[in-house]
Design an enzyme around this catalytic site. Structure first.
Site, PDB file in Angstrom:
ATOM      1  N   HIS A  81     -10.501  -6.017  -2.542  1.00 54.88           N
ATOM      2  CA  HIS A  81     -11.551  -5.743  -1.548  1.00 54.88           C
ATOM      3  C   HIS A  81     -12.707  -5.057  -2.280  1.00 54.88           C
ATOM      4  CE1 HIS A  81      -9.397  -6.915   2.045  1.00 54.88           C
ATOM      5  NE2 HIS A  81      -8.376  -6.150   1.734  1.00 54.88           N
ATOM      6  N   ASN A 130       1.978  -5.222  -3.081  1.00 58.45           N
ATOM      7  CA  ASN A 130       0.577  -5.532  -2.767  1.00 58.45           C
ATOM      8  C   ASN A 130      -0.184  -4.234  -2.493  1.00 58.45           C
ATOM      9  OD1 ASN A 130      -1.332  -7.720  -2.054  1.00 58.45           O
ATOM     10  ND2 ASN A 130      -1.255  -6.850   0.019  1.00 58.45           N
ATOM     11  N   GLU A 180       0.803  -1.234   0.000  1.00 54.95           N
ATOM     12  CA  GLU A 180       0.000   0.000   0.000  1.00 54.95           C
ATOM     13  C   GLU A 180       0.832   1.277   0.000  1.00 54.95           C
ATOM     14  OE1 GLU A 180      -2.725  -0.484   3.269  1.00 54.95           O
ATOM     15  OE2 GLU A 180      -3.554  -2.324   2.443  1.00 54.95           O
ATOM     16  N   ASP A 230     -12.707 -10.012  -0.831  1.00 49.45           N
ATOM     17  CA  ASP A 230     -14.006 -10.058  -0.146  1.00 49.45           C
ATOM     18  C   ASP A 230     -14.953  -9.143  -0.936  1.00 49.45           C
ATOM     19  OD1 ASP A 230     -12.904  -7.623   0.752  1.00 49.45           O
ATOM     20  OD2 ASP A 230     -12.754  -8.271   2.833  1.00 49.45           O
ATOM     21  N   GLU A 284      -6.591 -10.540  -1.095  1.00 43.41           N
ATOM     22  CA  GLU A 284      -7.402 -10.317   0.116  1.00 43.41           C
ATOM     23  C   GLU A 284      -8.883 -10.222  -0.248  1.00 43.41           C
ATOM     24  OE1 GLU A 284      -5.864  -6.973   2.365  1.00 43.41           O
ATOM     25  OE2 GLU A 284      -3.785  -7.561   1.996  1.00 43.41           O
TER      26      GLU A 284
HETATM   27  O1  9MR Z   1      -7.530  -7.679   8.697  1.00 40.35           O
HETATM   28  C1  9MR Z   1      -6.583  -6.847   9.304  1.00 40.35           C
HETATM   29  C2  9MR Z   1      -7.167  -6.264  10.564  1.00 40.35           C
HETATM   30  O2  9MR Z   1      -7.340  -7.270  11.527  1.00 40.35           O
HETATM   31  C3  9MR Z   1      -6.256  -5.181  11.116  1.00 40.35           C
HETATM   32  O3  9MR Z   1      -6.883  -4.532  12.183  1.00 40.35           O
HETATM   33  C4  9MR Z   1      -5.917  -4.204  10.042  1.00 40.35           C
HETATM   34  C5  9MR Z   1      -4.988  -3.164  10.586  1.00 40.35           C
HETATM   35  O4  9MR Z   1      -4.349  -2.404   9.616  1.00 40.35           O
HETATM   36  O5  9MR Z   1      -5.322  -4.860   8.928  1.00 40.35           O
HETATM   37  C6  9MR Z   1      -6.201  -5.760   8.334  1.00 40.35           C
HETATM   38  O6  9MR Z   1      -5.614  -6.325   7.197  1.00 40.35           O
HETATM   39  C7  9MR Z   1      -5.350  -5.407   6.143  1.00 40.35           C
HETATM   40  C8  9MR Z   1      -4.171  -5.926   5.370  1.00 40.35           C
HETATM   41  O7  9MR Z   1      -3.081  -6.112   6.229  1.00 40.35           O
HETATM   42  C9  9MR Z   1      -3.805  -4.993   4.238  1.00 40.35           C
HETATM   43  N1  9MR Z   1      -4.912  -4.708   3.393  1.00 40.35           N
HETATM   44  C10 9MR Z   1      -6.123  -4.282   4.065  1.00 40.35           C
HETATM   45  C11 9MR Z   1      -6.508  -5.295   5.141  1.00 40.35           C
HETATM   46  C12 9MR Z   1      -7.809  -4.901   5.762  1.00 40.35           C
HETATM   47  O8  9MR Z   1      -7.684  -3.663   6.416  1.00 40.35           O
END
Ligand code: 9MR
Length: 495
Positions: free
Chosen positions: A251, A214, A174, A282, A280
């Protein structure tokens, strides 16, 4: 505070050994390391009845993500074991989790997930090494070259721990803003080359793992952020910066949805010479048409290597109120599950390199039956001159080493040596070789080197020295310098 990508703010313009779950998965086991098991594509086989079996038909994987809290959740684990062949840790391998204090690494929770997944025949995606969010607290007090050094040390520390174990690593996560420019962050403030440095560091730390960039909101081909990331990868490929894959988070929640040009985005990235993966996924309310469409887009692009959903049941989701996953809260597959399964089974392209049949075990030479009839005419003339030449390699006590170049880029290359033993078991070996002027070894794996330029010798590692009769093993190395001249004077000496 973590800067979580805010779903609600997102643009909506887009309009080893194991063979699990059928299909034919070929397993490669190296020592005790859990190394990737690759699906062996066979589109002529019967349709898969699980997500992983259906994906493996075309040489792809179907993955999910879990937190360490799911290790006590038998409902989750049952489905994970049955349906998935790739795993990602949701939070446990992020920088704040793995390096809470400078140089003090904590892999306990990440290892627990990795161990469970690989004990159940899955491969692993590492997530993530360098990100603006979920950073170690001590990074907040750093900037400039101190933060840059901390990032490099972090990548080296974490990758050393998981060296040789993962199929993919999300090296950088990101790093782009919605308009296609770099996202502002403390890492970005260390200099525009921070992404490049992260990837170069990662390649040297573990040359065996595929290195991914990513991001989210890069699914719509005409979107600014997609173009920004595309130009990054294009530039890296042109300049030989090591990058192997792009992860599109996919997402389609929080107001986003499947764009009509998703396949064009995947194929455009793939045309740059990288793998692509949906990392990821959904979808709001698990729309069957969007799940079908995102799966089909991947199946239509040969270098789309697999799909990961961000959790299994709606209760696992970071956006549970949108019910975006393939299983409901009672662990039952939803209609979207069937649309994904069918789209996986309908794949007509296979991942390059996955159609090769599994290597067959070298045939064991059957014991020769002693001749029943003694020779009738004993030789009358004994040889007069004893042989003066040393026994050729392949004879008792010998070993050979064969070199091949695995890949090259501007300013370096990856080489591989296959050490093959002769007919007598040995307990160790050393390969000698000479590098051309200006070439320097940066890293060796499955062996350890003495010297890194000119005449170099590479000794076996602790786990691959013992070779039975005719057995072979491989070692790899990275060289900085011109790739025009292969190593010379290659020889092998048994220990
Ligand atoms: O699913 C993850 C969540 O439990 C955390 O609180 C969050 C914190 O930044 O990160 C989420 O996972 C993220 C992933 O690492 C990167 N892409 C977005 C995902 C959803 O926020």
């Amino acid at each position: 505070m973590n800067d979580v990508p805010a779903p609600s703010k997102r643009r909506t313009r887009s309009g080893a050994r194991l063979l699990l779950g059928g299909a034919c998965a070929l397993a490669i086991t190296v020592s005790s390391m859990a190394v990737a098991t690759l699906a062996h594509a066979d589109l002529s086989g019967p349709p898969g009845t699980t997500l992983k079996a259906a994906a493996e038909r075309s040489g792809r994987y179907f993955g999910t993500a879990m937190g360490a809290d799911r290790l006590n959740d038998s409902g989750f684990l049952n489905i994970a074991n049955r349906e998935f062949d790739m795993m990602t840790a949701v939070n446990e391998m992020k920088p704040d989790a793995t390096e809470p204090n400078p140089g003090q690494f904590d892999f306990r929770r990440g290892d627990a997930i990795y161990d469970w997944a690989t004990q159940h025949g899955m491969r692993f995606r590492g997530h993530t090494l360098a990100w603006h969010a979920q950073q170690p607290k001590f990074w907040a007090g750093l900037s400039g070259s101190a933060l840059r050094s901390a990032m490099i040390s972090h990548i080296n520390g974490v990758m050393a721990h998981y060296k040789g174990k993962f199929a993919y690593w999300d090296v950088v996560n990101e790093a782009y803003a919605e308009n296609g420019s770099r996202r502002s962050s403390n890492l970005q403030s260390t200099g525009n080359d921070w992404i490049e440095v992260a990837f170069r560091t990662a390649r040297a730390a573990d040359p065996s793992v595929k290195l991914c960039y990513n991001d989210y909101n890069i699914e719509n081909w005409t979107y600014g952020k997609t173009q920004g990331v595309y130009n990054l990868i294009k530039d890296f490929k042109a300049r030989g910066v090591p990058v192997d894959c792009v992860g599109l988070q996919t997402h389609f929640t929080g107001g986003s949805s499947l764009p009509g040009n998703f396949q064009q985005t995947l194929s455009s990235f793939a045309a740059l010479g990288v793998d692509v993966a949906l990392t990821e996924a959904d979808v709001t309310n698990a729309s069957t048409s969007q799940y079908q469409g995102l799966t089909q887009a991947c199946m239509n692009v040969p270098r789309c290597v697999g799909i990961t959903t961000w959790g299994i049941r709606d209760s696992d989701s970071w956006r549970g109120n949108e019910n975006p996953l393939l299983f409901d809260r009672n662990s039952n597959p939803k209609p979207a599950y069937t649309s994904v399964l069918n789209a996986l089974n309908a794949a007509s392209t296979t991942v390059p390199g996955t159609t090769t049949p599994p290597p067959t075990t070298p045939p064991t030479t059957p014991p020769t039956t002693p001749p029943t009839t003694p020779p009738t005419t004993p030789p009358t003339t004994p040889p007069t001159t004893p042989p003066t030449t040393p026994p050729p390699t392949g004879q008792p006590g010998g070993c050979t080493a064969a070199y091949r170049m695995v890949s090259m880029w501007n300013g370096g290359f990856q080489g591989e040596l296959t050490v093959t033993n002769g007919t007598t078991a040995i307990s160790g070996w050393t390969v000698q070789l000479t590098l051309a002027g200006g070439q320097t070894i940066a890293n060796v794996w499955n062996g350890s080197n003495t010297g890194n330029s000119g005449a170099v010798s590479i000794r076996n590692a602790a786990y691959n020295g013992a070779l039975g009769a005719n057995a072979s093993t491989t070692l790899g190395f990275l060289v900085n310098g011109s790739s025009n001249t292969a190593p010379s004077n290659i020889s092998c000496t048994p220990a």
